[in-house]
Design a protein around this motif. Structure first.
Motif, PDB file in Angstrom:
ATOM      1  N   ALA A 103     105.091   9.639 -44.870  1.00 34.47           N
ATOM      2  CA  ALA A 103     104.055  10.282 -44.061  1.00 34.47           C
ATOM      3  C   ALA A 103     104.142   9.854 -42.595  1.00 34.47           C
ATOM      4  O   ALA A 103     104.056  10.696 -41.694  1.00 34.47           O
ATOM      5  CB  ALA A 103     102.676   9.972 -44.628  1.00 34.47           C
ATOM      6  N   VAL A 104     104.341   8.581 -42.356  1.00 35.65           N
ATOM      7  CA  VAL A 104     104.409   8.083 -40.979  1.00 35.65           C
ATOM      8  C   VAL A 104     105.662   8.604 -40.286  1.00 35.65           C
ATOM      9  O   VAL A 104     105.603   9.014 -39.118  1.00 35.65           O
ATOM     10  CB  VAL A 104     104.331   6.540 -40.939  1.00 35.65           C
ATOM     11  CG1 VAL A 104     104.659   6.003 -39.554  1.00 35.65           C
ATOM     12  CG2 VAL A 104     102.947   6.074 -41.370  1.00 35.65           C
ATOM     13  N   LYS A 105     106.788   8.634 -40.980  1.00 35.26           N
ATOM     14  CA  LYS A 105     108.026   9.162 -40.371  1.00 35.26           C
ATOM     15  C   LYS A 105     107.845  10.608 -39.930  1.00 35.26           C
ATOM     16  O   LYS A 105     108.328  11.015 -38.890  1.00 35.26           O
ATOM     17  CB  LYS A 105     109.192   9.093 -41.371  1.00 35.26           C
ATOM     18  CG  LYS A 105     109.854   7.761 -41.457  1.00 35.26           C
ATOM     19  CD  LYS A 105     111.030   7.825 -42.404  1.00 35.26           C
ATOM     20  CE  LYS A 105     111.721   6.505 -42.532  1.00 35.26           C
ATOM     21  NZ  LYS A 105     112.832   6.550 -43.517  1.00 35.26           N
ATOM     22  N   LYS A 138      99.235  10.519 -36.503  1.00 36.31           N
ATOM     23  CA  LYS A 138      98.215  11.377 -37.118  1.00 36.31           C
ATOM     24  C   LYS A 138      97.792  10.876 -38.496  1.00 36.31           C
ATOM     25  O   LYS A 138      96.671  11.101 -38.916  1.00 36.31           O
ATOM     26  CB  LYS A 138      98.741  12.803 -37.275  1.00 36.31           C
ATOM     27  CG  LYS A 138      98.972  13.535 -35.990  1.00 36.31           C
ATOM     28  CD  LYS A 138      99.361  14.960 -36.323  1.00 36.31           C
ATOM     29  CE  LYS A 138     100.529  15.386 -35.501  1.00 36.31           C
ATOM     30  NZ  LYS A 138     101.078  16.668 -35.896  1.00 36.31           N
ATOM     31  N   VAL A 139      98.690  10.224 -39.205  1.00 37.42           N
ATOM     32  CA  VAL A 139      98.403   9.850 -40.593  1.00 37.42           C
ATOM     33  C   VAL A 139      97.882   8.432 -40.761  1.00 37.42           C
ATOM     34  O   VAL A 139      97.328   8.104 -41.803  1.00 37.42           O
ATOM     35  CB  VAL A 139      99.652  10.045 -41.491  1.00 37.42           C
ATOM     36  CG1 VAL A 139     100.129  11.466 -41.433  1.00 37.42           C
ATOM     37  CG2 VAL A 139     100.751   9.091 -41.137  1.00 37.42           C
ATOM     38  N   ILE A 140      98.032   7.617 -39.771  1.00 38.56           N
ATOM     39  CA  ILE A 140      97.731   6.187 -39.916  1.00 38.56           C
ATOM     40  C   ILE A 140      96.278   5.944 -40.351  1.00 38.56           C
ATOM     41  O   ILE A 140      96.007   5.038 -41.134  1.00 38.56           O
ATOM     42  CB  ILE A 140      98.081   5.399 -38.626  1.00 38.56           C
ATOM     43  CG1 ILE A 140      98.267   3.910 -38.939  1.00 38.56           C
ATOM     44  CG2 ILE A 140      97.088   5.637 -37.537  1.00 38.56           C
ATOM     45  CD1 ILE A 140      99.548   3.578 -39.615  1.00 38.56           C
ATOM     46  N   ASP A 174     106.759  -2.829 -40.768  1.00 40.87           N
ATOM     47  CA  ASP A 174     107.722  -1.732 -40.870  1.00 40.87           C
ATOM     48  C   ASP A 174     107.113  -0.399 -40.435  1.00 40.87           C
ATOM     49  O   ASP A 174     107.739   0.387 -39.721  1.00 40.87           O
ATOM     50  CB  ASP A 174     108.242  -1.586 -42.317  1.00 40.87           C
ATOM     51  CG  ASP A 174     109.024  -2.821 -42.779  1.00 40.87           C
ATOM     52  OD1 ASP A 174     109.656  -3.486 -41.923  1.00 40.87           O
ATOM     53  OD2 ASP A 174     108.972  -3.101 -43.989  1.00 40.87           O
ATOM     54  N   LEU A 175     105.889  -0.160 -40.865  1.00 43.04           N
ATOM     55  CA  LEU A 175     105.214   1.080 -40.477  1.00 43.04           C
ATOM     56  C   LEU A 175     104.881   1.102 -38.992  1.00 43.04           C
ATOM     57  O   LEU A 175     105.002   2.124 -38.329  1.00 43.04           O
ATOM     58  CB  LEU A 175     103.959   1.299 -41.324  1.00 43.04           C
ATOM     59  CG  LEU A 175     104.206   1.571 -42.800  1.00 43.04           C
ATOM     60  CD1 LEU A 175     102.871   1.667 -43.546  1.00 43.04           C
ATOM     61  CD2 LEU A 175     105.030   2.813 -43.018  1.00 43.04           C
ATOM     62  N   LEU A 176     104.490  -0.048 -38.465  1.00 44.71           N
ATOM     63  CA  LEU A 176     104.202  -0.122 -37.022  1.00 44.71           C
ATOM     64  C   LEU A 176     105.449   0.146 -36.201  1.00 44.71           C
ATOM     65  O   LEU A 176     105.385   0.812 -35.164  1.00 44.71           O
ATOM     66  CB  LEU A 176     103.594  -1.488 -36.674  1.00 44.71           C
ATOM     67  CG  LEU A 176     102.183  -1.741 -37.221  1.00 44.71           C
ATOM     68  CD1 LEU A 176     101.745  -3.180 -36.985  1.00 44.71           C
ATOM     69  CD2 LEU A 176     101.186  -0.758 -36.628  1.00 44.71           C
ATOM     70  N   GLU A 227     106.316   3.271 -33.374  1.00 43.96           N
ATOM     71  CA  GLU A 227     106.821   3.046 -31.999  1.00 43.96           C
ATOM     72  C   GLU A 227     108.051   3.893 -31.705  1.00 43.96           C
ATOM     73  O   GLU A 227     108.354   4.135 -30.544  1.00 43.96           O
ATOM     74  CB  GLU A 227     107.148   1.568 -31.810  1.00 43.96           C
ATOM     75  CG  GLU A 227     105.915   0.682 -31.832  1.00 43.96           C
ATOM     76  CD  GLU A 227     106.262  -0.789 -31.835  1.00 43.96           C
ATOM     77  OE1 GLU A 227     107.452  -1.146 -31.687  1.00 43.96           O
ATOM     78  OE2 GLU A 227     105.325  -1.606 -32.023  1.00 43.96           O
ATOM     79  N   GLU A 228     108.765   4.325 -32.725  1.00 41.96           N
ATOM     80  CA  GLU A 228     110.015   5.077 -32.510  1.00 41.96           C
ATOM     81  C   GLU A 228     109.761   6.440 -31.908  1.00 41.96           C
ATOM     82  O   GLU A 228     108.765   7.075 -32.099  1.00 41.96           O
ATOM     83  CB  GLU A 228     110.771   5.242 -33.833  1.00 41.96           C
ATOM     84  CG  GLU A 228     111.321   3.956 -34.360  1.00 41.96           C
ATOM     85  CD  GLU A 228     111.996   4.105 -35.709  1.00 41.96           C
ATOM     86  OE1 GLU A 228     112.097   5.220 -36.227  1.00 41.96           O
ATOM     87  OE2 GLU A 228     112.396   3.070 -36.249  1.00 41.96           O
TER      88      GLU A 228
END
Length: 176
Positions: free
Chosen positions: A148-150, A155-157, A169-171, A175-176
């Motif tokens: 979802a984050v990728k 928007k999904v966080i 890892d999600l953070l 940032e990417e």
């Protein structure tokens, strides 16, 4: 959208099965004007749904519970899941087929399928924000969150479990 003259003609032929079998191949939404018997005729409804999945709205309740009709409709337009019977909204094969082209189907899926990892992954792959309709258990799942984050970034966080909102890892993905 049908012209006024086609609607008038359809209303005049409300009982004419052969007329509707033919006309839905060109203007599938005219099935709305057919009588109940024709809107319960699987052959006519399948012809209509093949041309425009939205024609499912006007089919009988029995055919909204027919798996073959459902798969035909949702394979072209996943959003038509909203017209399906509750039984088919709980059918993993149907919901997965719908999710292939429209992640929004998770909104219409049964509670059990909102807790099915395959269904949720397929849905968030197409519409990341739909994670908000996943079960709490799967909103705590790192694999689901990563997909979802990728796809959906920030928007999904807000819809993830608190511990995942702080996951390194999600953070980094954000940032990417």
């Amino acid at each position: 959208m049908p012209e006024a003259k086609e609607v008038i003609e359809a209303r005049e032929k409300t009982n004419d099965r052969e007329y509707f079998l033919k006309i839905v191949q060109e203007m599938p939404l005219l099935i709305e004007w057919a009588n109940d018997e024709i809107r319960d005729d699987k052959e006519v409804v399948l012809e209509a749904v093949k041309k425009d999945s939205g024609a499912l709205e006007f089919s009988s309740e029995r055919l909204k519970d027919d798996k073959e009709v459902a798969l035909e409709a949702v394979s072209k337009a996943g959003w038509t899941t909203c017209y399906l019977s509750e039984r088919l909204k709980d059918d993993k094969e149907v919901i997965l087929k719908a999710a292939e082209n429209d992640g929004q189907v998770l909104y219409f899926a049964s509670q059990a399928l909102r807790d099915d990892k395959d269904v949720v992954l397929a849905s968030v792959s197409n519409k990341p924000i739909i994670i908000k309709y996943a079960s709490l258990r799967l909103r705590q799942d790192k694999e689901v969150a990563t997909v979802a984050v990728k796809k959906g970034k920030k928007k999904v966080i807000d819809f993830l479990a608190e511990d995942l909102k702080k996951d390194e890892d999600l953070l980094k993905l954000l940032e990417e």
